[in-house]
Design an enzyme around this catalytic site. Structure first.
Site, PDB file in Angstrom:
ATOM      1  N   GLU A 214      47.354  44.698  47.399  1.00  8.81           N
ATOM      2  CA  GLU A 214      46.213  45.502  46.952  1.00  8.81           C
ATOM      3  C   GLU A 214      44.958  44.972  47.608  1.00  8.81           C
ATOM      4  O   GLU A 214      44.869  43.783  47.926  1.00  8.81           O
ATOM      5  CB  GLU A 214      46.006  45.332  45.428  1.00  8.81           C
ATOM      6  CG  GLU A 214      46.806  46.245  44.550  1.00  8.81           C
ATOM      7  CD  GLU A 214      46.529  45.984  43.067  1.00  8.81           C
ATOM      8  OE1 GLU A 214      45.544  45.286  42.716  1.00  8.81           O
ATOM      9  OE2 GLU A 214      47.317  46.464  42.255  1.00  8.81           O
ATOM     10  N   LYS A 215      43.964  45.839  47.757  1.00  5.79           N
ATOM     11  CA  LYS A 215      42.625  45.385  48.126  1.00  5.79           C
ATOM     12  C   LYS A 215      42.145  44.442  47.031  1.00  5.79           C
ATOM     13  O   LYS A 215      42.340  44.713  45.839  1.00  5.79           O
ATOM     14  CB  LYS A 215      41.693  46.603  48.219  1.00  5.79           C
ATOM     15  CG  LYS A 215      40.240  46.273  48.472  1.00  5.79           C
ATOM     16  CD  LYS A 215      39.981  46.108  49.939  1.00  5.79           C
ATOM     17  CE  LYS A 215      38.570  45.585  50.192  1.00  5.79           C
ATOM     18  NZ  LYS A 215      38.447  45.183  51.616  1.00  5.79           N
ATOM     19  N   HIS A 222      37.864  42.940  33.368  1.00  9.09           N
ATOM     20  CA  HIS A 222      39.173  43.374  32.882  1.00  9.09           C
ATOM     21  C   HIS A 222      38.920  44.244  31.650  1.00  9.09           C
ATOM     22  O   HIS A 222      38.487  43.739  30.618  1.00  9.09           O
ATOM     23  CB  HIS A 222      40.020  42.150  32.537  1.00  9.09           C
ATOM     24  CG  HIS A 222      41.321  42.463  31.862  1.00  9.09           C
ATOM     25  ND1 HIS A 222      42.523  41.974  32.298  1.00  9.09           N
ATOM     26  CD2 HIS A 222      41.608  43.205  30.771  1.00  9.09           C
ATOM     27  CE1 HIS A 222      43.488  42.418  31.507  1.00  9.09           C
ATOM     28  NE2 HIS A 222      42.954  43.161  30.571  1.00  9.09           N
ATOM     29  N   LYS A 251      43.580  34.760  28.161  1.00 15.73           N
ATOM     30  CA  LYS A 251      42.400  35.341  27.538  1.00 15.73           C
ATOM     31  C   LYS A 251      41.914  34.424  26.429  1.00 15.73           C
ATOM     32  O   LYS A 251      42.720  33.809  25.725  1.00 15.73           O
ATOM     33  CB  LYS A 251      42.741  36.721  26.955  1.00 15.73           C
ATOM     34  CG  LYS A 251      43.086  37.736  28.024  1.00 15.73           C
ATOM     35  CD  LYS A 251      43.634  39.013  27.416  1.00 15.73           C
ATOM     36  CE  LYS A 251      44.113  39.941  28.517  1.00 15.73           C
ATOM     37  NZ  LYS A 251      44.941  41.031  27.976  1.00 15.73           N
ATOM     38  N   ARG A 307      53.591  46.758  24.819  1.00 15.87           N
ATOM     39  CA  ARG A 307      53.770  46.010  23.561  1.00 15.87           C
ATOM     40  C   ARG A 307      52.466  46.070  22.768  1.00 15.87           C
ATOM     41  O   ARG A 307      51.439  46.512  23.292  1.00 15.87           O
ATOM     42  CB  ARG A 307      54.043  44.533  23.889  1.00 15.87           C
ATOM     43  CG  ARG A 307      52.891  43.921  24.680  1.00 15.87           C
ATOM     44  CD  ARG A 307      52.962  42.419  24.858  1.00 15.87           C
ATOM     45  NE  ARG A 307      51.722  41.896  25.398  1.00 15.87           N
ATOM     46  CZ  ARG A 307      51.405  41.825  26.675  1.00 15.87           C
ATOM     47  NH1 ARG A 307      52.269  42.225  27.595  1.00 15.87           N
ATOM     48  NH2 ARG A 307      50.237  41.358  27.074  1.00 15.87           N
ATOM     49  N   ARG A 353      40.202  33.565  20.283  1.00 18.79           N
ATOM     50  CA  ARG A 353      41.534  32.974  20.078  1.00 18.79           C
ATOM     51  C   ARG A 353      41.352  31.495  19.782  1.00 18.79           C
ATOM     52  O   ARG A 353      40.726  30.771  20.567  1.00 18.79           O
ATOM     53  CB  ARG A 353      42.382  33.123  21.344  1.00 18.79           C
ATOM     54  CG  ARG A 353      42.642  34.561  21.706  1.00 18.79           C
ATOM     55  CD  ARG A 353      43.649  34.648  22.822  1.00 18.79           C
ATOM     56  NE  ARG A 353      43.825  36.025  23.243  1.00 18.79           N
ATOM     57  CZ  ARG A 353      44.856  36.458  23.959  1.00 18.79           C
ATOM     58  NH1 ARG A 353      45.801  35.612  24.345  1.00 18.79           N
ATOM     59  NH2 ARG A 353      44.949  37.719  24.307  1.00 18.79           N
TER      60      ARG A 353
HETATM   61  C1  MV4 Z   1      43.199  41.674  40.792  1.00 18.66           C
HETATM   62  C2  MV4 Z   1      41.936  41.078  40.959  1.00 18.66           C
HETATM   63  C3  MV4 Z   1      41.143  41.565  41.966  1.00 18.66           C
HETATM   64  N1  MV4 Z   1      41.592  42.546  42.769  1.00 18.66           N
HETATM   65  N2  MV4 Z   1      43.596  42.660  41.623  1.00 18.66           N
HETATM   66  C4  MV4 Z   1      44.745  38.873  37.234  1.00 18.66           C
HETATM   67  C5  MV4 Z   1      45.605  39.299  36.110  1.00 18.66           C
HETATM   68  C6  MV4 Z   1      46.488  40.348  36.668  1.00 18.66           C
HETATM   69  N3  MV4 Z   1      46.724  41.383  35.705  1.00 18.66           N
HETATM   70  C7  MV4 Z   1      45.778  40.841  37.864  1.00 18.66           C
HETATM   71  N4  MV4 Z   1      44.629  39.985  38.074  1.00 18.66           N
HETATM   72  C8  MV4 Z   1      43.700  40.281  39.000  1.00 18.66           C
HETATM   73  N5  MV4 Z   1      44.043  41.287  39.842  1.00 18.66           N
HETATM   74  C9  MV4 Z   1      42.807  43.067  42.575  1.00 18.66           C
HETATM   75  N6  MV4 Z   1      43.222  44.041  43.393  1.00 18.66           N
HETATM   76  C10 MV4 Z   1      41.570  40.059  40.095  1.00 18.66           C
HETATM   77  C11 MV4 Z   1      42.455  39.638  39.124  1.00 18.66           C
HETATM   78  C12 MV4 Z   1      41.980  38.535  38.322  1.00 18.66           C
HETATM   79  C13 MV4 Z   1      41.635  38.679  37.003  1.00 18.66           C
HETATM   80  C14 MV4 Z   1      41.754  39.902  36.339  1.00 18.66           C
HETATM   81  C15 MV4 Z   1      41.416  40.027  35.030  1.00 18.66           C
HETATM   82  C16 MV4 Z   1      40.919  38.934  34.342  1.00 18.66           C
HETATM   83  C17 MV4 Z   1      40.799  37.713  34.950  1.00 18.66           C
HETATM   84  C18 MV4 Z   1      41.164  37.574  36.283  1.00 18.66           C
HETATM   85  C19 MV4 Z   1      41.016  36.342  36.895  1.00 18.66           C
HETATM   86  C20 MV4 Z   1      41.363  36.205  38.192  1.00 18.66           C
HETATM   87  C21 MV4 Z   1      41.854  37.291  38.915  1.00 18.66           C
END
Ligand code: MV4
Length: 463
Positions: A214-215, A222, A251, A307, A353
């Site tokens: 992914e980019k 989030h 989290k 879930r 938490r």
């Molecule tokens: C990403 C991202 C940036 N760009 N994908 C981390 C959890 C997993 N569900 C996917 N994650 C990420 N995916 C793209 N294309 C950054 C993260 C990420 C992140 C996401 C949510 C909360 C905290 C994070 C910490 C580091 C990286």
């Protein structure tokens, strides 16, 4: 006895008679309480390490399912289904973690004539395969970050795809999720050097070495949408949770609504989440995770969790809907009574938490609780399984509870959380309560001016 023979009439509702809770800790208590309110009998299962746990005391019956190691107890499908059989349970609630997203477990419950309180086996399997989920989302018209919708077979293909996408890119394990098996790559050189290693790490960790690209979004939030669906095609979204405050993909603090969404964006993201649900005929509760780019507020599908989640209470507080009861009703085949127009959000909720850990070193801190005072008051909720003199065991997750507050707006919710944290007293073990207090006192958090890098930057400044 067949499944139909085991459901009882509850007024006009056909509900379960007895539910086995295939979990421990606070979520086991949460499910037991909901069942009792619904007039459903409960069966707790426990490992020998959890003999003195509250879920064992609060359930109508309890069955020991093995030794402390979760592989031998809370993940032991044969023992759990045997416990359901000998107690005559007609449904199993998996909670979160453990077997909650195990499609094989859901399928085996069906084979044993026990209802699985969750989505269908096909729903779990489709969303568990992250490339499949991306493909379904793309076909359903849900926005995605540029990237591949199938696994990248080798380095050469990865280099071609990454060139198309443009660096930086992120390599993700198709069988991963929740931040496990991801790797950020800034150049072709780096990709060449890491693809095979990251892929074989994924193979070792998940039994599946498939990787996709992914980019990479540099400054995301989030934001996840809670959905509730039944098997009759009724689907609603229940607003969002902002879970940007994480450390090493754990989290720590969640809030609803997200401070960066407006009603228009909320509607768009809710609609996108429901389009994905419709595409797979999703049933039960679920969470559709998105990244929201802090710079332009565009949103992109990441993955779907099939879930109930740890942070579900903040959604319950702002919507007034008991998600566990809805989950049970949905699994029993009762049509959803709520309509989208019933959902309106005009208050704020925050969850911290509470972990048994040293908040300086982030290392676990199990042991005996020698003194306990829980906070309380208007708009304060504590979902926890600990009690005075309880011994926190070292075998499982370090989370010992969740502190949830509810107030009219974000400012008041922060004040209420700070008061509740000040009042929270736990003696005998270390907790992350002091760390939460620091986050809530910080200007960036109070201004809602944060991204996924907040905690790393915050820690580097306070150390
Ligand atoms: C990403 C991202 C940036 N760009 N994908 C981390 C959890 C997993 N569900 C996917 N994650 C990420 N995916 C793209 N294309 C950054 C993260 C990420 C992140 C996401 C949510 C909360 C905290 C994070 C910490 C580091 C990286």
């Amino acid at each position: 006895m067949g499944i139909q023979g085991r459901v009882v009439n509850q007024g006009e509702q056909q509900l379960f008679r007895k539910v086995l809770i295939a979990n421990r800790g606070e979520i086991a208590l949460r499910v037991i309480r909901a069942c009792r309110e619904l007039g459903i009998a409960t069966v707790a299962v426990y490992s020998t390490a959890d003999e003195h746990s509250l879920h064992v005391k609060l359930a109508d019956e309890a069955v020991c399912i093995g030794p402390p190691h979760s592989k031998l107890s809370y993940l032991n499908i044969a023992n759990i289904l045997s416990a359901a059989d000998i107690t005559g349970a007609d449904a199993v609630h998996p909670g979160y973690g453990f077997l909650s997203e195990n499609a094989e477990f859901a399928r085996l419950c069906g084979e044993c004539n026990v209802h699985f309180i969750g989505p269908t086996t096909a729903n779990i399997a489709a969303m568990g395969e992250k490339t499949m989920a991306r493909k379904i989302a793309k076909e359903a018209g849900v926005p995605l970050l540029p990237g591949t919708v199938s696994a990248v077979p080798n380095i050469a293909a990865a280099l071609r795809e990454a060139d198309q996408i443009g660096y930086p890119v992120i390599l993700k394990a198709a069988a991963g999720g929740g931040g496990r098996g991801i790797h950020i790559v800034y150049s072709a050189e780096q990709l060449k050097g890491s693809f095979d290693r990251v892929s074989s790490e994924a193979g070792a960790a998940f039994g599946n070495a498939a990787m996709y690209l992914e980019k990479y979004c540099e400054s995301p939030r989030h934001v996840e949408i809670q959905v509730l669906c039944d098997r009759h095609g009724n689907r609603i979204s229940l607003g969002e949770r902002d879970c940007t405050i994480q450390r090493r993909h754990q989290k720590l603090l969640e809030e609803s609504p997200s401070p960066i969404l407006d009603p228009n964006l909320r509607q768009q993201m809710g609609d996108a989440a429901l389009k994905l649900c419709a595409a797979v005929s999703y049933e039960n509760v679920g969470t559709v995770e998105f990244l929201v780019d802090n710079r332009d507020k565009k949103f992109y599908f990441m993955e779907m969790n099939t879930r109930i989640q740890v942070e579900h209470p903040v959604t319950e507080m702002v919507t007034g809907i008991d998600l566990i009861k809805e989950q049970i009703r949905s699994a029993a085949g009762i049509p959803l009574k709520l309509k989208q127009s019933d959902i309106s959000i005009d208050s704020h909720s925050i969850e911290c938490r509470i972990n048994a850990e040293d908040s300086e070193k982030f290392t676990p801190s199990p042991g005996k609780i020698t003194g306990l005072h829980l906070p309380g008051g208007f708009g304060v909720r504590v979902d926890s399984f600990v009690y005075d003199q309880y011994k926190v065991v070292p075998f499982y997750d370090s989370m010992i509870g969740k502190l949830i507050v509810h107030a009219g707006n974000r400012h008041d919710a922060i004040a209420k959380m700070r008061q509740a944290l000040d009042e929270f007293q736990i003696e005998g073990i270390k907790t992350n309560i002091p760390f939460h207090k620091k986050i809530l006192a910080s200007k960036k958090f109070r201004d809602a001016d944060y991204d996924t890098h907040f905690l790393e930057e915050f820690l580097s400044k306070t150390e």
